[in-house]
Enzyme design. Structure first.
Site, mmCIF file in Angstrom:
data_model
loop_
_atom_site.group_PDB
_atom_site.id
_atom_site.type_symbol
_atom_site.label_atom_id
_atom_site.label_comp_id
_atom_site.label_asym_id
_atom_site.label_seq_id
_atom_site.Cartn_x
_atom_site.Cartn_y
_atom_site.Cartn_z
ATOM 1 N N HIS A 1 4.199 -27.139 -25.794
ATOM 2 C CA HIS A 1 3.489 -26.892 -24.527
ATOM 3 C C HIS A 1 2.130 -26.231 -24.775
ATOM 4 O O HIS A 1 1.725 -25.355 -24.014
ATOM 5 C CB HIS A 1 4.333 -26.022 -23.576
ATOM 6 C CG HIS A 1 5.446 -26.788 -22.930
ATOM 7 N ND1 HIS A 1 5.232 -27.645 -21.878
ATOM 8 C CD2 HIS A 1 6.772 -26.834 -23.195
ATOM 9 C CE1 HIS A 1 6.398 -28.186 -21.513
ATOM 10 N NE2 HIS A 1 7.339 -27.729 -22.303
ATOM 11 N N ASP B 1 1.839 -36.725 -28.391
ATOM 12 C CA ASP B 1 2.789 -37.799 -28.696
ATOM 13 C C ASP B 1 2.079 -39.084 -29.107
ATOM 14 O O ASP B 1 2.463 -39.755 -30.067
ATOM 15 C CB ASP B 1 3.662 -38.088 -27.470
ATOM 16 C CG ASP B 1 4.313 -36.827 -26.940
ATOM 17 O OD1 ASP B 1 4.311 -35.828 -27.671
ATOM 18 O OD2 ASP B 1 4.802 -36.839 -25.801
ATOM 19 N N ASN C 1 14.004 -36.358 -17.291
ATOM 20 C CA ASN C 1 12.796 -37.177 -17.187
ATOM 21 C C ASN C 1 11.670 -36.308 -16.635
ATOM 22 O O ASN C 1 11.756 -35.816 -15.512
ATOM 23 C CB ASN C 1 13.037 -38.399 -16.281
ATOM 24 C CG ASN C 1 11.801 -39.287 -16.206
ATOM 25 O OD1 ASN C 1 10.745 -38.850 -15.747
ATOM 26 N ND2 ASN C 1 11.912 -40.499 -16.675
ATOM 27 N N LYS C 2 10.657 -36.121 -17.462
ATOM 28 C CA LYS C 2 9.543 -35.211 -17.115
ATOM 29 C C LYS C 2 8.816 -35.567 -15.835
ATOM 30 O O LYS C 2 8.342 -34.694 -15.133
ATOM 31 C CB LYS C 2 8.474 -35.310 -18.204
ATOM 32 C CG LYS C 2 8.622 -34.446 -19.367
ATOM 33 C CD LYS C 2 7.357 -34.463 -20.212
ATOM 34 C CE LYS C 2 6.736 -35.807 -20.469
ATOM 35 N NZ LYS C 2 7.484 -36.715 -21.336
#
Ligand code: ADP
Ligand code: NG1
Length: 488
Positions: A52, A199, A242-243
């Site tokens: 984060h 990512d 699920n973000k």
């Protein structure tokens, strides 16, 4: 890009001869009555440390996994998109492309959860916006993924990135790795989450045998040699998240934005109404991370800030705050935790630096001895134990901070962390959290016992799974290479 292949281009190789490709070919023929013309493969990733903080502008330290998204693709001369998945739980999707490519709509279902193919559309939308071509080829995609979904191992970004890469290759473009990584980071945001780009960066810039220290602005990936006498174990908590389906992720992103803005304003930096990241404020103030931690404590003393508190400090009204700093799914929030989030970010950024330094200080020289940065030459084993201990402590501290300051852990993740501690193995949640996986740094000689103990104490005793099922949820991983295009 313009048809030229740069030295930094995504590599193109011959199609490998594998059972997976044969299965995909067979199914492709069943679905589309023809053979695929090429394939792309994009790996998932495990983030070793630096959680984060990518969306705050700080470096992170991930490595690519063996698990990936593989797309078999065929180019169509007409402007149509057909998307199918080898796993039948993901339904098919067909779209005629209109002339106005910018209007590719990416909408969630009625509960606000993205359809799986929205991630594919994000990648295609990114590609469409990137090049200005009069004639766009259509595509047929058959997708085969084996990255555990919604588990912090970046299945969504591998899917976005693979779709973008395949769509570009279908237009005869072989993209540059850094360009396509940035493009995919931007285009995944069409799904609604404001991720930072870690990512997609590792998906394209990963190399076999080394983790990467990834910096943003400019995007760069430097190799990090990991200790040779340890392995990284990934274990699933059996909780998925699920973000994009909730506002938990975006809430943290905007809490960091607001914290950065307030520190900047109270330190007298002129920021207009621009969004700034915590790292931009640090750079602007020319302070160290330790000094930034002190500034957080000084300027953000409260446990909770209401919308009114923030507006008062920033001298704006609530509508301005909504428009300037919040995302569509965070506009209804009334209370924010700014001190806690900013402290996590600055401390985690420091842990990434310490982790990288500890890895580079412990390099074996040809004599089997180790040169440390302070000039000491110590016997390999002894020094390496010390390094493993430093790295492990940093990972444990990262988890504790994600649990208490960032509040993105989950009971199951904490349970795995506690069981690991009993065996003196350090681990932390990886990815966004609220479920998903842990990554553990485990001395090689302890790995078998560690995995057996987690199977017994977590999966069998705590989650009531049988042993053979449990084994699917835990694996040892080594750094893999990044995205590839396969064609004959
Ligand atoms: P992650 O941490 O894995 O990136 P996200 O919550 O961001 O998790 O995204 C997970 C979503 O990505 C899934 O809910 C699904 O919609 C999509 N997805 C992941 N893997 C696949 C796959 N193999 N096939 C289809 N969709 C997938
Ligand atoms: P996961 O949970 O693996 O999708 C997300 C973000 C990353 C980063 C991490 C937390 C996206 C696509 N990914 O990763 O950018 O912020 O959380 O470190 O938003």
């Amino acid at each position: 890009m313009d048809g030229k292949v740069s030295s930094n281009a995504v590599p193109v190789a011959n199609v490998p001869n594998s059972d997976r490709i044969s299965r995909l070919n067979k199914q492709f023929f069943v679905e589309f009555k023809c053979n695929p013309s090429f394939y792309v493969k994009v790996p998932g990733r495990v983030n070793i440390i630096g959680e984060h903080i990518d969306y705050c502008g700080y470096p992170v330290l991930p490595m690519a996994l063996e698990q990936d998204i593989l797309i078999a693709a065929r180019v169509l001369n007409e402007p149509k998109i057909h998307i199918q998945n080898i796993d039948t739980k993901y339904g098919k999707y067909d779209l005629p492309i209109t002339n106005n490519f910018g209007e590719l709509e990416i909408k969630p279902d009625t509960n606000g959860k993205p359809f799986w193919y929205n991630y594919v559309l994000c990648g295609i939308k990114g590609a469409l916006e990137f090049f200005n071509k009069e004639k766009i080829n259509g595509v047929q995609f058959l997708i085969d993924g084996n990255i555990p979904p919604a588990s912090g191992l970046s299945s969504s970004s591998a899917l976005v990135s693979a779709a973008c890469l395949a769509f570009m290759y279908a237009q005869n473009e072989i993209p540059n790795k850094t360009e396509i990584a940035s493009l995919c980071a931007k285009s995944e945001r069409y799904v609604g989450t404001q991720g930072g780009g870690m990512d997609q960066a590792i998906a394209f810039l990963a190399e076999k045998y080394s983790a990467k220290y990834i910096t943003f602005k400019p995007l760069n990936a430097l190799p990090v040699a990991l200790p040779e006498d340890a392995v990284f174990v990934v274990a699933h908590s059996l909780a998925e998240m699920n973000k994009a389906a909730t506002n938990d992720f975006n809430r943290r992103v905007i809490e960091c934005r607001l914290a950065a803005k307030i520190i900047g304003v109270l330190e007298g930096i002129s920021l207009d109404n621009k969004i700034v990241t915590l790292s931009e404020v640090q750079i602007n103030l020319s302070k160290s991370l330790e000094e930034m931690i002190l500034l957080v404590k000084k300027h953000l003393p409260n446990e909770i800030y209401t919308k009114q508190d923030i507006c008062k400090i920033l001298r704006i009204n609530e509508q301005d705050m909504d428009n300037l700093y919040l995302t569509p799914n965070t506009k209804t929030l009334q209370e924010f935790k700014l001190k806690q989030r900013a402290l996590h970010v600055y401390e985690e950024a420091k842990r990434v630096e310490d982790f990288r330094n500890a890895c580079s200080q412990c390099r074996e020289n040809e004599n089997g001895f180790v040169n440390t940065s302070n000039g000491d030459v110590t016997q390999n084993g002894k020094n390496s134990n010390k390094t493993l201990n430093i790295l492990g402590q940093l990972m444990s501290a990262s988890h504790e901070s994600l649990k208490t300051l960032y509040e993105c852990s989950h009971d199951n993740l904490d349970r795995i962390v506690d069981i690991s501690k009993e065996l003196d193995v350090h681990c932390r949640l990886t990815g966004a959290g609220w479920g998903g996986c842990i990554v553990a740094l485990c001395p090689k000689d302890k790995a078998e016992k560690y995995i057996d103990t987690l199977i017994e104490k977590f999966y069998v005793d705590y989650c009531q799974l049988n042993r053979s099922k449990a084994k699917q949820y835990i694996f040892v991983t080594t750094p893999n290479h990044g995205a590839m295009i396969y064609t004959n």
